[in-house]
Write a protein that holds these residues in place. Sequence first.
Motif, mmCIF file in Angstrom:
data_model
loop_
_atom_site.group_PDB
_atom_site.id
_atom_site.type_symbol
_atom_site.label_atom_id
_atom_site.label_comp_id
_atom_site.label_asym_id
_atom_site.label_seq_id
_atom_site.Cartn_x
_atom_site.Cartn_y
_atom_site.Cartn_z
ATOM 1 N N THR A 39 -72.723 -48.105 43.235
ATOM 2 C CA THR A 39 -73.741 -48.845 42.486
ATOM 3 C C THR A 39 -73.219 -50.210 42.060
ATOM 4 O OG1 THR A 39 -74.647 -46.781 41.625
ATOM 5 C CG2 THR A 39 -75.227 -48.801 40.459
ATOM 6 N N LEU A 40 -74.075 -51.225 42.200
ATOM 7 C CA LEU A 40 -73.733 -52.587 41.787
ATOM 8 C C LEU A 40 -74.426 -52.913 40.477
ATOM 9 C CD1 LEU A 40 -72.591 -55.472 42.311
ATOM 10 C CD2 LEU A 40 -74.716 -55.940 43.556
ATOM 11 N N LEU A 41 -73.652 -53.411 39.517
ATOM 12 C CA LEU A 41 -74.188 -53.870 38.245
ATOM 13 C C LEU A 41 -73.813 -55.333 38.053
ATOM 14 C CD1 LEU A 41 -75.338 -53.643 35.322
ATOM 15 C CD2 LEU A 41 -73.063 -52.800 34.632
ATOM 16 N N ASP A 42 -74.829 -56.153 37.787
ATOM 17 C CA ASP A 42 -74.593 -57.556 37.442
ATOM 18 C C ASP A 42 -75.000 -57.728 35.990
ATOM 19 O OD1 ASP A 42 -74.492 -60.278 37.089
ATOM 20 O OD2 ASP A 42 -75.633 -60.777 38.884
ATOM 21 N N CYS A 92 -79.189 -49.043 33.450
ATOM 22 C CA CYS A 92 -79.343 -48.162 32.287
ATOM 23 C C CYS A 92 -80.234 -46.963 32.621
ATOM 24 C CB CYS A 92 -79.914 -48.937 31.104
ATOM 25 S SG CYS A 92 -78.722 -50.061 30.334
ATOM 26 N N ARG A 93 -81.159 -47.160 33.558
ATOM 27 C CA ARG A 93 -81.993 -46.029 33.990
ATOM 28 C C ARG A 93 -81.236 -45.113 34.944
ATOM 29 N NH1 ARG A 93 -85.971 -50.086 34.663
ATOM 30 N NH2 ARG A 93 -85.646 -49.989 36.931
ATOM 31 N N SER A 94 -80.584 -45.715 35.949
ATOM 32 C CA SER A 94 -79.934 -44.903 36.985
ATOM 33 C C SER A 94 -78.640 -44.258 36.497
ATOM 34 C CB SER A 94 -79.649 -45.761 38.217
ATOM 35 O OG SER A 94 -78.712 -46.784 37.914
ATOM 36 N N HIS A 95 -78.000 -44.883 35.519
ATOM 37 C CA HIS A 95 -76.717 -44.374 35.034
ATOM 38 C C HIS A 95 -76.780 -44.148 33.517
ATOM 39 C CE1 HIS A 95 -75.531 -45.713 38.999
ATOM 40 N NE2 HIS A 95 -74.354 -45.146 38.839
ATOM 41 N N LEU A 126 -64.353 -50.100 22.444
ATOM 42 C CA LEU A 126 -65.121 -49.078 21.728
ATOM 43 C C LEU A 126 -65.301 -49.407 20.253
ATOM 44 C CD1 LEU A 126 -63.545 -45.851 23.283
ATOM 45 C CD2 LEU A 126 -65.671 -47.002 23.950
ATOM 46 N N VAL A 127 -64.456 -50.272 19.721
ATOM 47 C CA VAL A 127 -64.621 -50.665 18.318
ATOM 48 C C VAL A 127 -65.191 -52.073 18.183
ATOM 49 C CG1 VAL A 127 -62.795 -49.127 17.507
ATOM 50 C CG2 VAL A 127 -62.229 -51.481 18.130
ATOM 51 N N ASP A 128 -65.117 -52.863 19.262
ATOM 52 C CA ASP A 128 -65.666 -54.224 19.218
ATOM 53 C C ASP A 128 -67.147 -54.261 19.581
ATOM 54 O OD1 ASP A 128 -63.171 -55.184 18.575
ATOM 55 O OD2 ASP A 128 -62.657 -55.800 20.611
ATOM 56 N N PHE A 129 -67.632 -53.239 20.306
ATOM 57 C CA PHE A 129 -69.012 -53.243 20.791
ATOM 58 C C PHE A 129 -69.615 -51.854 20.633
ATOM 59 C CE2 PHE A 129 -66.439 -56.205 23.278
ATOM 60 C CZ PHE A 129 -67.106 -57.409 23.042
ATOM 61 N N THR A 130 -70.934 -51.846 20.529
ATOM 62 C CA THR A 130 -71.654 -50.568 20.484
ATOM 63 C C THR A 130 -72.650 -50.445 21.624
ATOM 64 O OG1 THR A 130 -73.283 -51.552 18.969
ATOM 65 C CG2 THR A 130 -71.413 -50.355 17.973
ATOM 66 N N ASP A 131 -73.000 -51.557 22.277
ATOM 67 C CA ASP A 131 -73.898 -51.532 23.427
ATOM 68 C C ASP A 131 -73.137 -51.045 24.659
ATOM 69 O OD1 ASP A 131 -76.440 -52.500 24.929
ATOM 70 O OD2 ASP A 131 -74.778 -53.515 25.967
ATOM 71 N N GLY A 132 -73.715 -50.100 25.384
ATOM 72 C CA GLY A 132 -73.024 -49.487 26.514
ATOM 73 C C GLY A 132 -72.627 -50.462 27.603
ATOM 74 N N ILE A 133 -73.486 -51.437 27.918
ATOM 75 C CA ILE A 133 -73.166 -52.405 28.972
ATOM 76 C C ILE A 133 -72.011 -53.301 28.540
ATOM 77 C CG2 ILE A 133 -74.033 -54.339 30.336
ATOM 78 C CD1 ILE A 133 -75.204 -51.692 31.202
ATOM 79 N N ALA A 160 -63.220 -40.045 33.416
ATOM 80 C CA ALA A 160 -64.154 -39.050 33.955
ATOM 81 C C ALA A 160 -65.580 -39.582 34.008
ATOM 82 C CB ALA A 160 -64.096 -37.781 33.103
ATOM 83 N N LEU A 161 -65.980 -40.407 33.047
ATOM 84 C CA LEU A 161 -67.324 -40.986 33.067
ATOM 85 C C LEU A 161 -67.515 -41.922 34.265
ATOM 86 C CD1 LEU A 161 -67.957 -41.839 29.300
ATOM 87 C CD2 LEU A 161 -69.287 -40.244 30.697
ATOM 88 N N PHE A 162 -66.505 -42.710 34.564
ATOM 89 C CA PHE A 162 -66.610 -43.690 35.643
ATOM 90 C C PHE A 162 -66.303 -43.098 37.014
ATOM 91 C CE2 PHE A 162 -66.294 -46.634 32.110
ATOM 92 C CZ PHE A 162 -66.977 -47.762 32.533
ATOM 93 N N ASP A 163 -65.312 -42.226 37.069
ATOM 94 C CA ASP A 163 -64.772 -41.776 38.362
ATOM 95 C C ASP A 163 -64.467 -40.287 38.300
ATOM 96 O OD1 ASP A 163 -63.559 -41.722 40.878
ATOM 97 O OD2 ASP A 163 -61.626 -42.447 40.121
ATOM 98 N N PRO A 164 -65.517 -39.472 38.243
ATOM 99 C CA PRO A 164 -65.295 -38.036 38.048
ATOM 100 C C PRO A 164 -64.485 -37.384 39.159
ATOM 101 C CG PRO A 164 -67.586 -38.495 38.618
ATOM 102 C CD PRO A 164 -66.945 -39.808 38.321
ATOM 103 N N GLU A 165 -64.503 -37.951 40.350
ATOM 104 C CA GLU A 165 -63.750 -37.357 41.467
ATOM 105 C C GLU A 165 -62.333 -37.910 41.579
ATOM 106 O OE1 GLU A 165 -66.497 -36.772 45.075
ATOM 107 O OE2 GLU A 165 -67.574 -38.203 43.813
ATOM 108 N N ASN A 166 -61.978 -38.843 40.686
ATOM 109 C CA ASN A 166 -60.627 -39.413 40.642
ATOM 110 C C ASN A 166 -60.221 -40.005 41.997
ATOM 111 O OD1 ASN A 166 -58.250 -40.142 39.326
ATOM 112 N ND2 ASN A 166 -57.207 -38.239 39.880
#
Length: 951
Positions: free
Chosen positions: A178-181, A192-195, A236-243, A507-513
């Motif tokens: 998946t490509l995110l810009d 945000c919909r697909s992931h 994780l402490v500087d931002f709360t928005d997932g992107i 694990a969230l990004f690369d579950p298959e390692n």
Amino acid sequence: MTPLTPTVWNDLKTALAETIPVERLIDDPLRTLAYGTDASFYRLIPKLVVRPESEEELQAVLAECRVRGIPVTFRAAGTSLSGQAVTDSVLIQLWQGWRGHEILDEGRAIRLQTGVIGARANTLLAPYQRKIGPDPASINSCMIGGIAANNASGMCCGTAQNSYRTVRDIRVILADGTLLDTADPASREAFCRSHAGLVEGLERLSAETLANEALAEKIRHKYRLKNTTGYALNSLVDFTDGIEILKHLMIGSEGTLGFISTITYDTVVDEPEKAAALAFFPDMATTCRATIALKQAPVSAVELMDRAALRSVQDKPGMPETLRTLPGGAAALLIDVRGNDDAELEARMQVVQETLEGIQTLEPVAFTREASTYELYWKIRKGLFPAVGAVRETGTTVIIEDVAFPIERLDAGVLALTEAFRRHGYQEAILFGHALEGNLHFVFPQGFEKPGEVERYQGLMDEVAQLVGVEYGGSLKAEHGTGRNMAPYVELEWGADAYALMWEIKALFDPENLLNPEVILSRNPTLHLENLKPMPAANEIIDKCIECGFCEDICPSRDLTLTPRQRIVVTRELARLEGLGSQRSAEDDVRLESMRQGYRYAGDETCAGDGLCSTQCPVGINTGDLTRELRNDRVANKAGVVRYIGRHFSGATRTARGALMVVGAANRVLGDGVMGKVSQGARRLSGDRLPEWTPALPKATPIRLLKSSTLHDGRRDKVVYLPSCATRIFGASRDDAETRSVMEITLAVLDKAGFEVIIPEMVGHLCCGMAFNSKGQFEEAAHKAREVNRELLVASQNGRYPVLIDTSPCVHHLKSRLDERLQVSEPVAFAHDHLLPRLEIAALDERVAVHVTCSSVHMGVGDKMVALARACAREVVVPAEISCCGFAGDKGFNTPELNASALEGLAEQVADCSAGYSNSRTCEIGLGQHGGIPYRSILSLLDRASRPVSA
């Protein structure tokens, strides 16, 4: 997971070949070794090297690897020091398709593809007086992808201007393709919909971390320092928005969470006024107290160097005499101050002086604004790492570690580190670093072959990890990335809670390692002691190489075959395999023969031998010398033929001119199209032994003019003019408006400037010897140089008159081979120093291109060439990222693909120029062919723009 059998690899390559040309799918023993080596002390050889040229191709690679369970590793320039860019699986290497760039907001931002070299980004921003924030010492070689993926910082950027703090947006491809810009609202919304699971998971981790006050405070403390150990938990402490969390987690993730294809940086001001002081202190404790005091001062950088570090460079040319006389416990700070104007700079220097009042120094602190001294100070600092590499025992590697202490505990931390080195027997270690950030590098030679050496290294690293990461609350990796080297210690530094958080992120990004496994996070406690790189003795010319890769960006064959580093890597492996002798296995024998065969073309035939690699190499290695030595070993049986040519050289040049006339006549009859096909066919039939005809092939030179050129005028100053064999053969280009040969132009401009010209006797027989030397025929090369020396002494009356040779490479070759009484110049230096003052210049209303030849770089006349051109033309273009043209004497005819590859992109940069100018006739042939404009001698430009000084 499917077992990774040979069948699986063959199937993968077959599948990838449907979307990626097979020449960009590399699995032969020579190139997988060469392309898979980075600057670390680890070695893993990839099964397959893939060079995708677009996001779509990269997505296809990820898809095919994912379906087969095959891990991938991303690789930019490979200057990484911690083993994060090596793999024994699939290596995805950034290549020519990843060099796009765009200036935004009048230079306040820049969008860069990740194959752009860091220094190139700053060159693009220079007209706006801006730069990117990160400034690693390897910026002239490392790529933006590596800078971002490692959150590399450097001398001046600290923690405020690194990639984490200055990233505006990224385009990222995740493990599932998946490509995110992040700059595109539609892309963000779709992602945000697909992931949703990934985005919500990151936001959940942020909320949990913020709720855990102890953990959140620990994270904030850790990032007061430079810190690249583990993932960027500060997101994780500087931002709360997932992107936003995702964007900042990608920085420093070392290719384990996804692939950054493009990054947009907010740029920073590049203050033009600079000054530096090299301050010496009696001991390390005083030095550290001075550093702490300077933390609040308006300084750009403060670089610490201990006595051992200074001792490692004190005997190098140009070093200050003070370095040799310092007491044993002394240390130094390189203090850099910058400002937007003179007043601001002076004010800041004054603040620094006031800050250091009351702190003992060994001599008064004095700032310099003089460019050469300023550069010398930084040369001392930047030369420390390679200085250890240059003096290490052959067969050992050089280790550089990278820690950070809280600044308030810097003095105690330094003393504790020094004691640890002593206790484990590393007395030769040197210590230096970015003191303002408490960031210290310690460097030492390390062998792994002798019994007990691995254990000794492990003992040191265990103690350093405990000392820095636990006792002092510092960073085990401040700016060089976690890699494999520090992966076993991440939990020790961060603690169980933070370490578990990192695994959740993975694990969230690369579950298959599958993305760069075993980098940053590993369950293997001895990972850092495995797959250690062998460094066998191979050749004295290259044995000091530390495989840093600084040489690569300037090599003309970098996009065609091998770079200097890669030639050295392969040469070492050949030496290792040959050294096994009877212990070689059948597989070793096959590999050895394959590499020998492959190296003939990739290592030898496509090496220009220009020596520019030595100008970038921290230890001055000229890989061209290695190539010439190998050629010498191979051509020893041809010495008789070569001697005959050398002894009958005037006949050889006459034959060459005759051949040019015949080819020219054939071309006029057949036309370019038919001539090209005939030439290519003949070359194929000859097994590429015949040279390739090119439309840029010049006419033959009319040499008779030399016989009637000497003017006898007692009132004129005299100059000896020696036309090179190249200019005695190659005349003007066929379709150029400049119809005169270089010899005609040179004689005309010398006459205009009021010189009486002396031509040496037997000029048609003379040759500097470079043509023989480049092919490894050292004996005949020396003989021809002696002939030139003798004739020039006679013609110049033992050095009474200056000597002009019209081709720069010849002068560079002769410099160390001529009698010291001779004053020999090439066209640029002679024109700049001797002709300009004698002529009236009226600059032409033209935009012209200038090519600074590799010999001009070696002799330091590049600036004079540009200055000369600017005096003669309205606008001067020096094409970016074009170094050696790769014509290399006759390689433009015999290995034309080298010339073509080296000049890729030239035509676009010079498209609006009326002509190009240089100081080597053979180089000008290739430049004209691939630049699409005529290239001429720089003396032609001077002649056109000048007239005799009025009486």
